[in-house]
Design a protein around this motif. Structure first.
Motif, mmCIF file in Angstrom:
data_model
loop_
_atom_site.group_PDB
_atom_site.id
_atom_site.type_symbol
_atom_site.label_atom_id
_atom_site.label_comp_id
_atom_site.label_asym_id
_atom_site.label_seq_id
_atom_site.Cartn_x
_atom_site.Cartn_y
_atom_site.Cartn_z
ATOM 1 N N LYS A 79 -6.333 -9.320 4.936
ATOM 2 C CA LYS A 79 -7.739 -8.922 4.997
ATOM 3 C C LYS A 79 -7.982 -8.357 6.381
ATOM 4 C CE LYS A 79 -12.494 -10.531 4.331
ATOM 5 N NZ LYS A 79 -13.374 -11.699 4.043
ATOM 6 N N THR A 80 -8.199 -7.052 6.460
ATOM 7 C CA THR A 80 -8.313 -6.420 7.770
ATOM 8 C C THR A 80 -9.200 -5.184 7.696
ATOM 9 O OG1 THR A 80 -7.035 -5.600 9.661
ATOM 10 C CG2 THR A 80 -6.300 -4.909 7.491
ATOM 11 N N THR A 81 -9.654 -4.743 8.852
ATOM 12 C CA THR A 81 -10.409 -3.496 8.992
ATOM 13 C C THR A 81 -9.641 -2.592 9.941
ATOM 14 O OG1 THR A 81 -12.527 -4.626 8.659
ATOM 15 C CG2 THR A 81 -12.588 -2.452 9.699
ATOM 16 N N ILE A 82 -9.406 -1.354 9.524
ATOM 17 C CA ILE A 82 -8.632 -0.421 10.339
ATOM 18 C C ILE A 82 -9.439 0.845 10.587
ATOM 19 C CG2 ILE A 82 -6.449 -1.281 9.422
ATOM 20 C CD1 ILE A 82 -6.296 1.289 7.728
ATOM 21 N N ALA A 83 -9.009 1.602 11.576
ATOM 22 C CA ALA A 83 -9.629 2.903 11.828
ATOM 23 C C ALA A 83 -9.290 3.864 10.696
ATOM 24 C CB ALA A 83 -9.130 3.463 13.152
ATOM 25 N N CYS A 108 -11.786 1.588 7.395
ATOM 26 C CA CYS A 108 -11.320 1.185 6.070
ATOM 27 C C CYS A 108 -11.223 -0.333 6.041
ATOM 28 C CB CYS A 108 -9.948 1.778 5.758
ATOM 29 S SG CYS A 108 -9.851 3.575 5.856
ATOM 30 N N LYS A 109 -11.805 -0.942 5.030
ATOM 31 C CA LYS A 109 -11.679 -2.383 4.830
ATOM 32 C C LYS A 109 -10.635 -2.622 3.745
ATOM 33 C CE LYS A 109 -16.167 -3.902 6.487
ATOM 34 N NZ LYS A 109 -17.345 -4.772 6.238
ATOM 35 N N VAL A 150 9.120 -6.176 9.479
ATOM 36 C CA VAL A 150 7.730 -6.599 9.637
ATOM 37 C C VAL A 150 7.138 -6.870 8.261
ATOM 38 C CG1 VAL A 150 7.383 -5.329 11.780
ATOM 39 C CG2 VAL A 150 6.904 -4.216 9.597
ATOM 40 N N CYS A 151 5.999 -7.543 8.246
ATOM 41 C CA CYS A 151 5.330 -7.875 6.986
ATOM 42 C C CYS A 151 4.666 -6.633 6.397
ATOM 43 C CB CYS A 151 4.278 -8.956 7.219
ATOM 44 S SG CYS A 151 4.957 -10.535 7.787
ATOM 45 N N ARG A 152 4.887 -6.426 5.109
ATOM 46 C CA ARG A 152 4.263 -5.318 4.386
ATOM 47 C C ARG A 152 3.459 -5.874 3.217
ATOM 48 N NH1 ARG A 152 6.727 -0.301 5.791
ATOM 49 N NH2 ARG A 152 8.555 -0.601 7.121
ATOM 50 N N TYR A 153 2.341 -5.210 2.936
ATOM 51 C CA TYR A 153 1.418 -5.689 1.912
ATOM 52 C C TYR A 153 1.095 -4.580 0.917
ATOM 53 C CZ TYR A 153 0.651 -9.700 4.962
ATOM 54 O OH TYR A 153 0.832 -10.826 5.730
ATOM 55 N N THR A 154 0.909 -4.954 -0.335
ATOM 56 C CA THR A 154 0.417 -4.030 -1.353
ATOM 57 C C THR A 154 -1.106 -4.062 -1.329
ATOM 58 O OG1 THR A 154 2.346 -4.413 -2.755
ATOM 59 C CG2 THR A 154 0.403 -3.452 -3.800
ATOM 60 N N ILE A 155 -1.720 -2.897 -1.144
ATOM 61 C CA ILE A 155 -3.175 -2.823 -1.065
ATOM 62 C C ILE A 155 -3.784 -3.089 -2.445
ATOM 63 C CG2 ILE A 155 -5.157 -1.355 -0.533
ATOM 64 C CD1 ILE A 155 -3.505 -2.171 1.881
ATOM 65 N N THR A 159 -10.403 9.036 3.757
ATOM 66 C CA THR A 159 -8.956 8.989 3.485
ATOM 67 C C THR A 159 -8.367 7.615 3.765
ATOM 68 O OG1 THR A 159 -8.534 9.828 5.713
ATOM 69 C CG2 THR A 159 -8.585 11.440 3.920
ATOM 70 N N CYS A 160 -8.935 6.577 3.183
ATOM 71 C CA CYS A 160 -8.379 5.236 3.355
ATOM 72 C C CYS A 160 -7.110 5.076 2.516
ATOM 73 C CB CYS A 160 -9.404 4.185 2.941
ATOM 74 S SG CYS A 160 -10.790 4.042 4.087
ATOM 75 N N PRO A 161 -6.214 4.166 2.920
ATOM 76 C CA PRO A 161 -5.016 3.914 2.108
ATOM 77 C C PRO A 161 -5.414 3.550 0.679
ATOM 78 C CG PRO A 161 -4.829 2.834 4.235
ATOM 79 C CD PRO A 161 -6.231 3.353 4.148
#
Length: 336
Positions: free
Chosen positions: A314-318, A326-327, A273-278, A289-291
């Motif tokens: 570019k995403t928003t997660i729980a 977390c944005k 799957v696609c992985r991204y560096t924050i 406690t966001c990534p």
């Protein structure tokens, strides 16, 4: 022996006073009375190991199964070693979380079907589990039969949970993420007729009916949902249905080899799957406690090469631990 089992089952059953009478849900399916294979559904000869199946899960009575999502057929792996299983979620590393009654979060080994305890939990009657893309585990807990269920966040290591809020629905029997959207399935207040597929706000537990004109069917009696690689939900109990997340339409995939399944999920060994560096991470609405910046973020987007992935995220997660969001912004790093 039968008398002893009946007393034990009623002692752990959900009970409520409805219309002046006592309603008992001994088999945890959200419907009065015993409808599933209780106390044992080991009616099919066990077969060891998962072969070509891409899903695994378990039944209320504790039997572990493997499933083929392309045909809807399953087969017995064997007894899990526990009972009253009523919800499942992927662990993220190829195994399955399960919970129900008894205050334990279990991990099911899909090669043997055996359960091992992950943590003790304070939720007494779990009806749904889901793993978010950020690794946060959500749970639906029933307070009492016929009363609105509640959404919680669980730490799978410690077992600690945080109540998010009331879902406003009395018959939630499945929970799953598809992408960043949390879905649940409601079968209603004891008659099997509920809203069916709904979305859930992870910040306040409020639900939205995907199609108000389409209710759940008591004949189908869906007890679990899981998001497939095609972006559709797979729900069922003794049959498998493919559920469109946009229209809520349900299409029969197939059945056979299993009964009274309360949780199934896709195994996550299906490909890269696609992985991204924050690059940017902003905590909102009380999240702590966001990534962190520089960490790796795994998405659900399948790929063969990093060129298949969007260059930017570019995403928003729980929030991974508690309320809030977390944005995130990131840059594609790999397909793995």
């Amino acid at each position: 022996m039968l008398f002893v089992w009946c007393i034990a089952a009623l002692a752990g059953a959900a009970v409520a006073n409805v219309g002046g009478g006592v309603i008992i849900d001994p088999d945890g399916d959200g419907l009065p009375g015993v409808a599933g294979g209780v106390p044992s559904d080991l009616t099919i000869d066990p077969a060891p190991g998962v072969s070509a199946e891409d899903m695994a899960g378990g039944a209320w009575a504790g039997t572990a199964y493997a499933f083929d999502s392309s045909t809807g057929v399953g087969r017995v792996l064997g007894p899990s070693g526990t009972q009253t299983l009523n919800a499942s979620a992927p662990t993220g590393d190829g195994e399955i979380y399960m919970a129900g009654r008894g205050g334990t979060l279990w991990i099911i080994d899909p090669s043997t079907g055996l359960a091992r305890a992950a943590a003790g939990i304070t939720l007494a009657d779990v009806r749904g589990l889901a793993l978010s893309p950020s690794g946060k585990v959500f749970a639906v807990n029933e307070i009492a039969f016929g009363q609105p269920d509640e959404l919680h966040a669980i730490d799978p290591q410690s077992g600690n949970s945080v109540r998010i809020g009331s879902m406003g629905l009395p018959g939630v029997q499945g929970l799953a993420f598809c992408g960043d959207t949390l879905y649940a399935y409601d079968i209603g207040p004891g008659n099997g007729i509920g809203q069916g597929l709904v979305t859930v706000d992870v910040n306040n537990a409020q639900t939205t009916d995907v199609d108000p004109n389409q209710n759940s069917s008591p004949q189908i009696g869906i007890q679990t949902i899981s998001c497939g690689p095609d972006g559709k939900l797979y729900g069922g109990r003794s049959e498998m249905y493919r559920i469109d997340t946009v229209t809520a339409d349900e299409e029969l995939v197939g059945s056979g080899g299993y009964s009274d399944v309360r949780g199934w999920d896709f195994l996550e060994a299906g490909g890269p799957v696609c992985r991204y560096t924050i690059k940017k991470s902003r905590a909102k609405r009380g999240c702590e406690t966001c990534p962190p910046k520089g960490s790796s973020y795994r998405t659900e987007g399948q790929c063969e090469d990093v060129k298949d992935c969007n260059k930017k995220l570019k995403t928003t997660i729980a929030c991974p631990d508690g309320n809030g969001i977390c944005k995130l912004k990131g840059k594609a790093e790999s397909c793995s």
